[in-house]
Design a protein around this motif. Sequence first.
Motif, short mmCIF file in Angstrom:
data_model
loop_
_atom_site.label_atom_id
_atom_site.label_comp_id
_atom_site.label_asym_id
_atom_site.label_seq_id
_atom_site.Cartn_x
_atom_site.Cartn_y
_atom_site.Cartn_z
N SER A 31 -5.96 15.98 10.64
CA SER A 31 -4.68 16.72 10.50
C SER A 31 -4.86 18.00 9.71
N THR A 32 -5.67 17.94 8.66
CA THR A 32 -5.92 19.12 7.82
C THR A 32 -6.55 20.24 8.65
N THR A 33 -7.50 19.87 9.53
CA THR A 33 -8.14 20.86 10.40
C THR A 33 -7.13 21.45 11.38
N LEU A 34 -6.29 20.60 11.97
CA LEU A 34 -5.27 21.09 12.91
C LEU A 34 -4.31 22.07 12.22
N TYR A 35 -3.87 21.72 11.00
CA TYR A 35 -2.97 22.61 10.26
C TYR A 35 -3.66 23.94 9.93
N ALA A 36 -4.96 23.87 9.59
CA ALA A 36 -5.70 25.11 9.29
C ALA A 36 -5.76 26.00 10.53
N MET A 37 -5.91 25.39 11.70
CA MET A 37 -5.92 26.16 12.95
C MET A 37 -4.55 26.78 13.22
N LEU A 38 -3.49 26.00 12.94
CA LEU A 38 -2.12 26.53 13.11
C LEU A 38 -1.88 27.73 12.19
N LEU A 39 -2.34 27.60 10.93
CA LEU A 39 -2.18 28.71 9.97
C LEU A 39 -2.91 29.95 10.46
N HIS A 40 -4.06 29.75 11.12
CA HIS A 40 -4.86 30.88 11.61
C HIS A 40 -4.13 31.64 12.72
N VAL A 41 -3.41 30.90 13.59
CA VAL A 41 -2.78 31.56 14.75
C VAL A 41 -1.29 31.85 14.52
N VAL A 100 0.86 -1.19 0.00
CA VAL A 100 0.00 0.00 0.00
C VAL A 100 0.89 1.23 0.00
N LEU A 101 0.63 2.15 -0.92
CA LEU A 101 1.36 3.40 -1.02
C LEU A 101 0.44 4.53 -0.58
N ARG A 102 0.90 5.36 0.36
CA ARG A 102 0.14 6.55 0.79
C ARG A 102 0.84 7.77 0.19
N LEU A 103 0.14 8.51 -0.67
CA LEU A 103 0.74 9.66 -1.36
C LEU A 103 0.52 10.94 -0.57
N LEU A 104 1.61 11.58 -0.19
CA LEU A 104 1.54 12.87 0.51
C LEU A 104 2.23 13.90 -0.36
N GLU A 105 1.47 14.88 -0.82
CA GLU A 105 2.05 15.89 -1.72
C GLU A 105 2.71 16.99 -0.89
N LYS A 106 4.04 17.07 -0.99
CA LYS A 106 4.79 18.07 -0.21
C LYS A 106 4.50 19.48 -0.68
N THR A 107 4.24 19.60 -2.00
CA THR A 107 4.02 20.93 -2.57
C THR A 107 2.55 21.34 -2.48
N GLY A 108 1.73 20.45 -1.88
CA GLY A 108 0.29 20.75 -1.78
C GLY A 108 0.04 21.95 -0.88
N ARG A 109 -0.90 22.78 -1.27
CA ARG A 109 -1.23 23.97 -0.49
C ARG A 109 -2.13 23.57 0.68
N LEU A 110 -1.78 24.09 1.85
CA LEU A 110 -2.60 23.80 3.03
C LEU A 110 -3.92 24.57 2.96
N LEU A 111 -4.98 23.93 3.43
CA LEU A 111 -6.29 24.59 3.43
C LEU A 111 -6.40 25.54 4.62
N THR A 112 -7.12 26.63 4.43
CA THR A 112 -7.39 27.56 5.54
C THR A 112 -8.72 27.17 6.17
N LEU A 113 -9.05 27.77 7.31
CA LEU A 113 -10.31 27.44 7.99
C LEU A 113 -11.53 27.71 7.11
N SER A 114 -11.45 28.75 6.27
CA SER A 114 -12.60 29.10 5.42
C SER A 114 -12.79 28.11 4.27
N GLU A 115 -11.78 27.25 4.02
CA GLU A 115 -11.88 26.30 2.89
C GLU A 115 -12.23 24.88 3.33
N LEU A 116 -12.40 24.65 4.63
CA LEU A 116 -12.65 23.29 5.12
C LEU A 116 -14.08 22.82 4.88
#
Length: 469
Positions: free
Chosen positions: A239-249, A191-207
């Motif tokens: 994790s996406t939600t946690l990162y969005a919260m980190l970006l907010h603060v 099983v391969l799990r693909l994580l895009e390093k260059t992927g843009r993180l979502l903000t709270l308004s985009e969740l």
Amino acid sequence: MSELSESLEFIVEYESESEALLIVPKGFNPLVVEEFRFKRGKDVKLKVVEPEEYAKLVQEKISSQELELETESEESEDGVDILFQRDGSPAVRLVNTILIKASSVSASDVHFEPYEDETVVRIRMDGVLHDYMKIPPQTYQEVVSRIKVMAKLNVAERRVPQDGKIRVKIGRKDYDIRVSVVPTVFGERVVLRLLEKTGRLLTLSELGLSEEDQRKVKRLAEKPYGIVLVTGPTGAGKSTTLYAMLLHVKSPKRNIITIEDPVEYQVKGVSQIQVNPKVGLTFAQGLRAILRQDPDVIMVGEIRDPETAEVAVQAALTGHLVLSTVHTNDAPSAITRLKDIGIEPFLIASSLEGVIGQRLVRKICENCKEPYKPDGEELKGLGLEDGDYVFYRGRGCENCLGTGYRGRTGIFEVLELNDELKKLINKTQDANVIREEARKFGFKTMLEDGIEKILKGITTSSEVLSVIR
């Protein structure tokens, strides 16, 4: 019908007996075009496109090609763009083709499942697995060897599970691919799990949060201290939600440190630590070390044992904001979970500020969306009374590979703890009692949020019910 040159330096868009139209990238090699002109003896016209557009065309072309399956394997260098790899080895080309296809449909995982007479390759797109291709047994072993070489695993060892990582470039995207190999009766399952390093993180308004829930989450993220938990099953987007919260603060005035397993996205301005149990760096050990680093905000990948929970509570009580995740079905159940882990109710009440429960649902494809009238059975399933409702669904088209869905969004419930709820937690940790009390203060369940998204034509009733019930 367009075809791809072996060197990947041009695409033959059109060819007749007397002329040919080639698509080439800006800065192309004219000698390659001259060689084509000389060999075919035809008048050649050129269509010059930007390198990014050309890379995309090549990617589409390769991902739709059928490859001959033989048995050979060679190692490639890290960091080589596999779109332009000129390796003729069939096993190498097959693995590259599968990765390119996964990238082109924004897949999160690729499964190689060996059975007696064939291996089935399935790709997870928008949370759902789709069959992609079948590989004969004699070729599959070479494919496994190729993946093991890329992940720097022991090719000769076939009896025990192995985990590794591949770094690969596909066009303009950089991927960290987590590799898991497990022995089964008919061969090794990969099983391969693909994580895009260059992927843009979502903000709270985009969740996909409603306006009211977004305001609540922002308030929780801006707390000076306390614990905020995000809960849901694996793959729910926690994790996406946690990162969005980190970006907010995130700001130069704040020291933000995370401890994760693994570090899924790199965030500039945030110090990130990777868990490493082999050398004793567990969540609890890392968290203790972080507390000596004068942090303002701490993100802990997961609270899964009493030791981590204890240190997280102490951190929250000594003036730090701790963001983390737990595995429970809904927001109120997170309180029960903390009690089960061994945290005293008065400590939960003192330290916990809020819990965000979430699931991911597929969005209806905008290209083939159509309205319909739901029947009584469908309304009953959602707990709605008979009425004049209009729901939406996707017919299935080329854009969504016939699924009727394209992309995903979240459905949420945000439990903000006020003084009344904290007093209740001291008396009882029963999730049902807490839920009923929270409803008096405007708490909305995930099902209610899902119904809102159904009525707005964002998702379908079957999607909401499949992730909640």
